[in-house]
Structures are given as C-alpha cells and as structure tokens.
Write a protein that holds these residues in place. Sequence first.
Motif, PDB file in Angstrom:
ATOM      1  N   MET A   1       0.836  -1.202   0.000  1.00 18.70           N
ATOM      2  CA  MET A   1       0.000   0.000   0.000  1.00 18.70           C
ATOM      3  C   MET A   1       0.871   1.253   0.000  1.00 18.70           C
ATOM      4  SD  MET A   1      -3.471   0.160   0.794  1.00 18.70           S
ATOM      5  CE  MET A   1      -4.754  -0.987   1.101  1.00 18.70           C
ATOM      6  N   ILE A   2       0.472   2.211  -0.789  1.00 13.78           N
ATOM      7  CA  ILE A   2       1.189   3.487  -0.860  1.00 13.78           C
ATOM      8  C   ILE A   2       0.936   4.270   0.434  1.00 13.78           C
ATOM      9  CG2 ILE A   2      -0.699   4.699  -1.992  1.00 13.78           C
ATOM     10  CD1 ILE A   2       1.450   6.061  -3.755  1.00 13.78           C
ATOM     11  N   ASP A   3       1.939   4.984   0.918  1.00 17.91           N
ATOM     12  CA  ASP A   3       1.721   5.699   2.172  1.00 17.91           C
ATOM     13  C   ASP A   3       0.853   6.936   1.953  1.00 17.91           C
ATOM     14  OD1 ASP A   3       3.261   8.168   1.933  1.00 17.91           O
ATOM     15  OD2 ASP A   3       5.074   6.973   2.115  1.00 17.91           O
ATOM     16  N   LYS A   4       0.254   7.379   3.057  1.00 17.84           N
ATOM     17  CA  LYS A   4      -0.737   8.457   2.976  1.00 17.84           C
ATOM     18  C   LYS A   4      -0.147   9.768   2.465  1.00 17.84           C
ATOM     19  CE  LYS A   4      -4.215   6.890   6.251  1.00 17.84           C
ATOM     20  NZ  LYS A   4      -4.998   7.199   7.454  1.00 17.84           N
ATOM     21  N   LYS A   5       1.096  10.063   2.855  1.00 21.99           N
ATOM     22  CA  LYS A   5       1.713  11.320   2.419  1.00 21.99           C
ATOM     23  C   LYS A   5       1.857  11.353   0.901  1.00 21.99           C
ATOM     24  CE  LYS A   5       5.535  14.408   3.274  1.00 21.99           C
ATOM     25  NZ  LYS A   5       6.953  14.446   3.045  1.00 21.99           N
ATOM     26  N   LYS A   6       2.340  10.257   0.320  1.00 18.70           N
ATOM     27  CA  LYS A   6       2.501  10.193  -1.138  1.00 18.70           C
ATOM     28  C   LYS A   6       1.144  10.218  -1.843  1.00 18.70           C
ATOM     29  CE  LYS A   6       6.960   7.917  -1.186  1.00 18.70           C
ATOM     30  NZ  LYS A   6       7.693   6.677  -1.424  1.00 18.70           N
ATOM     31  N   LEU A   7       0.178   9.525  -1.263  1.00 23.53           N
ATOM     32  CA  LEU A   7      -1.165   9.504  -1.844  1.00 23.53           C
ATOM     33  C   LEU A   7      -1.780  10.902  -1.813  1.00 23.53           C
ATOM     34  CD1 LEU A   7      -2.997   7.236  -2.967  1.00 23.53           C
ATOM     35  CD2 LEU A   7      -4.121   7.202  -0.745  1.00 23.53           C
ATOM     36  N   ARG A   8      -1.586  11.597  -0.706  1.00 22.48           N
ATOM     37  CA  ARG A   8      -2.094  12.966  -0.558  1.00 22.48           C
ATOM     38  C   ARG A   8      -1.472  13.887  -1.611  1.00 22.48           C
ATOM     39  NH1 ARG A   8      -1.174  13.070   4.627  1.00 22.48           N
ATOM     40  NH2 ARG A   8      -3.243  12.464   5.312  1.00 22.48           N
ATOM     41  N   GLU A   9      -0.158  13.784  -1.780  1.00 24.14           N
ATOM     42  CA  GLU A   9       0.543  14.606  -2.781  1.00 24.14           C
ATOM     43  C   GLU A   9       0.048  14.297  -4.195  1.00 24.14           C
ATOM     44  OE1 GLU A   9       4.653  13.700  -2.046  1.00 24.14           O
ATOM     45  OE2 GLU A   9       4.734  14.941  -0.231  1.00 24.14           O
ATOM     46  N   LYS A  10      -0.118  13.016  -4.491  1.00 25.32           N
ATOM     47  CA  LYS A  10      -0.571  12.590  -5.817  1.00 25.32           C
ATOM     48  C   LYS A  10      -1.949  13.173  -6.135  1.00 25.32           C
ATOM     49  CE  LYS A  10      -2.138   8.500  -8.320  1.00 25.32           C
ATOM     50  NZ  LYS A  10      -2.297   7.040  -8.285  1.00 25.32           N
ATOM     51  N   TYR A  11      -2.886  13.035  -5.199  1.00 27.45           N
ATOM     52  CA  TYR A  11      -4.249  13.482  -5.476  1.00 27.45           C
ATOM     53  C   TYR A  11      -4.418  14.994  -5.345  1.00 27.45           C
ATOM     54  CZ  TYR A  11      -5.982   8.896  -6.498  1.00 27.45           C
ATOM     55  OH  TYR A  11      -6.198   7.690  -7.108  1.00 27.45           O
ATOM     56  N   LEU A  12      -3.587  15.631  -4.548  1.00 25.21           N
ATOM     57  CA  LEU A  12      -3.617  17.090  -4.504  1.00 25.21           C
ATOM     58  C   LEU A  12      -3.176  17.640  -5.856  1.00 25.21           C
ATOM     59  CD1 LEU A  12      -4.236  19.544  -2.758  1.00 25.21           C
ATOM     60  CD2 LEU A  12      -1.885  19.501  -1.941  1.00 25.21           C
ATOM     61  N   ALA A  13      -2.136  17.046  -6.439  1.00 24.94           N
ATOM     62  CA  ALA A  13      -1.667  17.462  -7.770  1.00 24.94           C
ATOM     63  C   ALA A  13      -2.730  17.170  -8.823  1.00 24.94           C
ATOM     64  CB  ALA A  13      -0.366  16.749  -8.117  1.00 24.94           C
ATOM     65  N   LYS A  14      -3.357  16.013  -8.719  1.00 29.32           N
ATOM     66  CA  LYS A  14      -4.414  15.649  -9.674  1.00 29.32           C
ATOM     67  C   LYS A  14      -5.581  16.625  -9.577  1.00 29.32           C
ATOM     68  CE  LYS A  14      -7.502  11.878 -11.012  1.00 29.32           C
ATOM     69  NZ  LYS A  14      -7.916  10.494 -10.793  1.00 29.32           N
ATOM     70  N   ARG A  15      -5.975  16.960  -8.344  1.00 29.73           N
ATOM     71  CA  ARG A  15      -7.095  17.883  -8.166  1.00 29.73           C
ATOM     72  C   ARG A  15      -6.737  19.280  -8.652  1.00 29.73           C
ATOM     73  NH1 ARG A  15      -9.480  18.310  -2.308  1.00 29.73           N
ATOM     74  NH2 ARG A  15      -8.003  20.016  -2.192  1.00 29.73           N
ATOM     75  N   SER A  16      -5.491  19.688  -8.427  1.00 29.47           N
ATOM     76  CA  SER A  16      -5.044  21.002  -8.885  1.00 29.47           C
ATOM     77  C   SER A  16      -5.066  21.112 -10.407  1.00 29.47           C
ATOM     78  CB  SER A  16      -3.629  21.282  -8.384  1.00 29.47           C
ATOM     79  OG  SER A  16      -3.624  21.385  -6.982  1.00 29.47           O
ATOM     80  N   SER A  17      -4.941  19.980 -11.084  1.00 27.66           N
ATOM     81  CA  SER A  17      -4.925  19.988 -12.553  1.00 27.66           C
ATOM     82  C   SER A  17      -6.320  20.069 -13.170  1.00 27.66           C
ATOM     83  CB  SER A  17      -4.200  18.745 -13.081  1.00 27.66           C
ATOM     84  OG  SER A  17      -5.008  17.588 -12.909  1.00 27.66           O
ATOM     85  N   LEU A  18      -7.367  19.921 -12.348  1.00 28.33           N
ATOM     86  CA  LEU A  18      -8.728  20.033 -12.874  1.00 28.33           C
ATOM     87  C   LEU A  18      -9.010  21.477 -13.277  1.00 28.33           C
ATOM     88  CD1 LEU A  18     -10.676  17.927 -10.193  1.00 28.33           C
ATOM     89  CD2 LEU A  18      -9.997  17.175 -12.488  1.00 28.33           C
ATOM     90  N   THR A  19      -9.724  21.647 -14.369  1.00 25.70           N
ATOM     91  CA  THR A  19     -10.087  22.995 -14.795  1.00 25.70           C
ATOM     92  C   THR A  19     -11.251  23.515 -13.946  1.00 25.70           C
ATOM     93  OG1 THR A  19     -11.748  22.299 -16.412  1.00 25.70           O
ATOM     94  CG2 THR A  19      -9.436  22.434 -17.184  1.00 25.70           C
TER      95      THR A  19
END
Length: 193
Positions: A1-19
């Motif tokens: 399982m991926i750790d929470k910090k990396k998961l948080r960073e990944k999805y924060l970046a993904k959400r930031s990329s939404l128009t």
Amino acid sequence: MIDKKKLREKYLAKRSSLTAGQVKKASDKIAAKFLDIVDRIAAERIMLYYSFRNEVITHDIIDKLLVQNKEVFLPYTVVAEKELQISRINDIKEDLIEGVYGVMEPRKKENQSIKDLDIVVVPGMVFTKKGYRLGYGGGYYDRFLSRLSEITRTIGFVFDSFLLNELTLEEHDLPVEMIITEKNIIDFRGDDY
C-alpha cells in the motif's frame, strides 16, 4: 500500500490539474443530489465546509440552504486543542473570515453544540468505496466525527475519479455514512436514493 503522504501529494496534484469548468460541472451535480437528500430527510441543521483549492464547491449549496432558512454551520479550527468547533452563519459574505490554513471560517467563534446536527458534510482528498477518507493530515475531522450524535448523517463529497477501493486505515479513522459523487450516491446505511 502506498503511504498516505505520497497519496495525498498525488491526489492534490491531480485535483489542482482540474479545470474550473470541470470542478463546477461536477460540483453542480453533487449539489443537486445533496439538496434532494436534504429535502427527503427534512434536514434543518446542516454543517458544511467552505470549499477551496478545487474541492467540491459548497458555496452555492450554502447560499441555497440559507435562502431556505436552514440552520447552516461551518467549522473553525482550534489549533491549541487540535479540534474543530462550529458556528452558525446567516450570510456567506458577511459572516466569514480567513482562518487557519487559509480556509474561510465563521467570524464569530461560538462553539455551538454539534449533538443535534442533522447532516455533517465532510471534505476529503479521496474517499474509499466503504466511506473512509484521506484528508489533509491534521486529524481534525476524525476527532470531530467521533463526537457526533448517532442520529447525525455524515456525508462525504468527492469527485468520482477520486474514489478508491481501499486506503491504509488507522485506528482513529472513521467512515462517513454516505458518499456523493457527480455520478453516484453510495449510502452505507442502505437508504434508497
């Protein structure tokens, strides 16, 4: 399982990329589903969060609930006690100020009772299909949820592409009872919507 910090960073970046258009379109669909549920269960006392950083937009929901004369509460952070407290608002423009972490929160810090809330809307970076969430890492909402009455419905707002099969859970993690995405309503209590 991926750790929470990396998961948080990944999805924060993904959400930031939404128009802005993507966020607004999905948020409008989530809002319509939520307001229908408020009507169906005749909820009167509702706590929401004030959205920021490409979260599911709640500003329009808050305005609509105020027009319907619902009692609307927003949280504020008490850093020294590491907890959320709530105050009622009556006007989204007049009653809010920038608080901790840049989040808009009630100007008046009234610490009103959370025991008779009908609905609490919970933000999250991602949610699992079982109702667990990954937030920003402070644990404020987990502690808040543990203090609620059994009658309070807890609802998570999340974009459908941020719904995961599982997360690494910790002892203090508490699930919400319902998740609303732009595509679905997942109700873990089994009510029919």
